[in-house]
Design an enzyme around this catalytic site. Sequence first.
Site, short mmCIF file in Angstrom:
data_model
loop_
_atom_site.label_atom_id
_atom_site.label_comp_id
_atom_site.label_asym_id
_atom_site.label_seq_id
_atom_site.Cartn_x
_atom_site.Cartn_y
_atom_site.Cartn_z
N GLU A 87 16.07 -27.37 -1.52
CA GLU A 87 16.66 -26.04 -1.30
C GLU A 87 17.85 -26.13 -0.36
OE1 GLU A 87 13.84 -22.94 -0.30
OE2 GLU A 87 15.40 -21.78 0.67
N LYS A 283 6.47 -19.19 4.48
CA LYS A 283 7.15 -20.07 3.52
C LYS A 283 8.37 -20.70 4.20
CE LYS A 283 10.12 -21.09 0.03
NZ LYS A 283 11.54 -21.44 0.17
N ASP A 299 1.05 -35.90 2.50
CA ASP A 299 0.60 -34.97 1.46
C ASP A 299 0.91 -33.53 1.87
OD1 ASP A 299 -0.87 -33.33 -0.22
OD2 ASP A 299 -2.66 -34.60 -0.22
N HIS A 396 23.10 -18.57 2.90
CA HIS A 396 22.40 -19.14 1.75
C HIS A 396 23.36 -19.39 0.60
CE1 HIS A 396 18.12 -19.69 1.07
NE2 HIS A 396 18.39 -19.61 -0.21
C1 MEV Z 1 13.79 -19.08 2.05
O1 MEV Z 1 13.46 -20.34 1.51
C2 MEV Z 1 12.99 -18.82 3.30
C3 MEV Z 1 13.15 -17.44 3.91
O2 MEV Z 1 12.90 -16.43 2.93
C4 MEV Z 1 12.19 -17.36 5.05
C5 MEV Z 1 12.08 -15.98 5.66
O3 MEV Z 1 12.33 -14.96 4.99
O4 MEV Z 1 11.70 -15.93 6.85
C6 MEV Z 1 14.57 -17.21 4.36
#
Ligand code: MEV
Length: 441
Positions: A87, A283, A299, A396
């Site tokens: 990513e 995430k 892992d 991003h």
């Molecule tokens: C994207 O991979 C991760 C985010 O969505 C985490 C978040 O929203 O805190 C930017």
Amino acid sequence: MDTRERIKKGFSKLPKEEKLKLIANYFENPGEVVRLLKSYWHADAKKQQLFDEFSENTITNFFIPYGISPNVNINGKNYIVPMVIEESSVVAAASAAAKFWGERGGFHAEVVDVRKVGQVHFGWSGDKEQLFALFPEIEQRLLADTDGMTEKMRKRGGGILGMRLIDYTAQIPDYYQIRVEFDTGDAMGANFINSVLEQFGHSLQDFFAEQSDLPKEQRKVEIIMTILSNNTPDCRVRVWVECPVEQLDGIDENLSGAEYAKKFKKAVDIAHIDVDRATTHNKGIYNGIDAVVIATGNDFRAVEAAGHTFASRNGRYESLSSVTIEDGVFHFELEVPMALGTVGGLTSLHPLAKKTLELLGNPTAPELMTIAATMGLANNFSAVRSLTTKGIQAGHMKMHLNNILNQLNATEEQKRQAHEYFKDKTVSFAAVEKFLEGLRK
Ligand code: MEV
């Protein structure tokens, strides 16, 4: 999509080249697919064989970038941290946070505990009280029978830490569990734990078979399964950053550091009360953790599974990180379970995992826990900082610009011009497409 024609029995027995050809027939242009997939084979057949044998039915390699987050200060020590992630912006986000916190005392980390768990799930039809009365004797037998297996681990300071019998007969008739705790030192320990547990299963059966004063049907135990648990709440690490709120001045041009700290805290607090946000928030934490876990040949599914269970420990899925602001000090912390190894398994087999560990200074498993958790907190900090200031898409999409340009087959010169043009503009697929059309006219 149409269902695919079934592959005839014996696929796994075919030589790799045959497997590839067979699979290529499922594509519109088999010849091109064979060429493409083969182009990702390692030129050195010996090296390729190593990768082939990590798994089964391998037909090619799937590349993921191996990047570096430079200068990550953890407990006063400087680390150069390899991250394997597909990513865009994860490495950049981690590096930006590392730079920011490097100027504010760095990251602080401590390993809370390193205990891992394994389970023997079994069925027995006798009297519960009698089973509990026999358990000390059973325990001695299980330890004695695995003495040889655990000797090396004990010499290294690890081994079996203890075990207890759990009665689940109210939920499932005749079902009991022996819950065993292990310290596996610098090994992730899955194979060690599972081997010991399997021996426990055999020994338990032998033990009951030998109880001649028990009725015949009670001399049998049903070993349902023996397996480690990926729930490792007691193999856990805590990492934090902190600074006076004034040192957050300038993050948001419209807010003082003190005001911004409160806004940041609100964003993290939301992930404590709202499961939809908590999932995304966590995430973002695993963006950083997984990248290090993968780079070291560990892992990541095990690490994530433990983390998500830990995030639910209060009966609701919550943020793994938290913020406090006390006496003008902003404190941002992450506590996560993490079962990692720095010896054995893929950590020693994968040539790049070995190099990752070398670049990290050949850490012990607990030290590696602090590094991976730090990258989790670093990514979490950058994500929440972006979200609460300019929004996530600006950074991003800037990072994603190269992906879009590659998708649109831009030349190097077109890429250079696009990067210049989009410096102060919003990147979107449509906008980049239009820009390239303009250039190509
Ligand atoms: C994207 O991979 C991760 C985010 O969505 C985490 C978040 O929203 O805190 C930017």
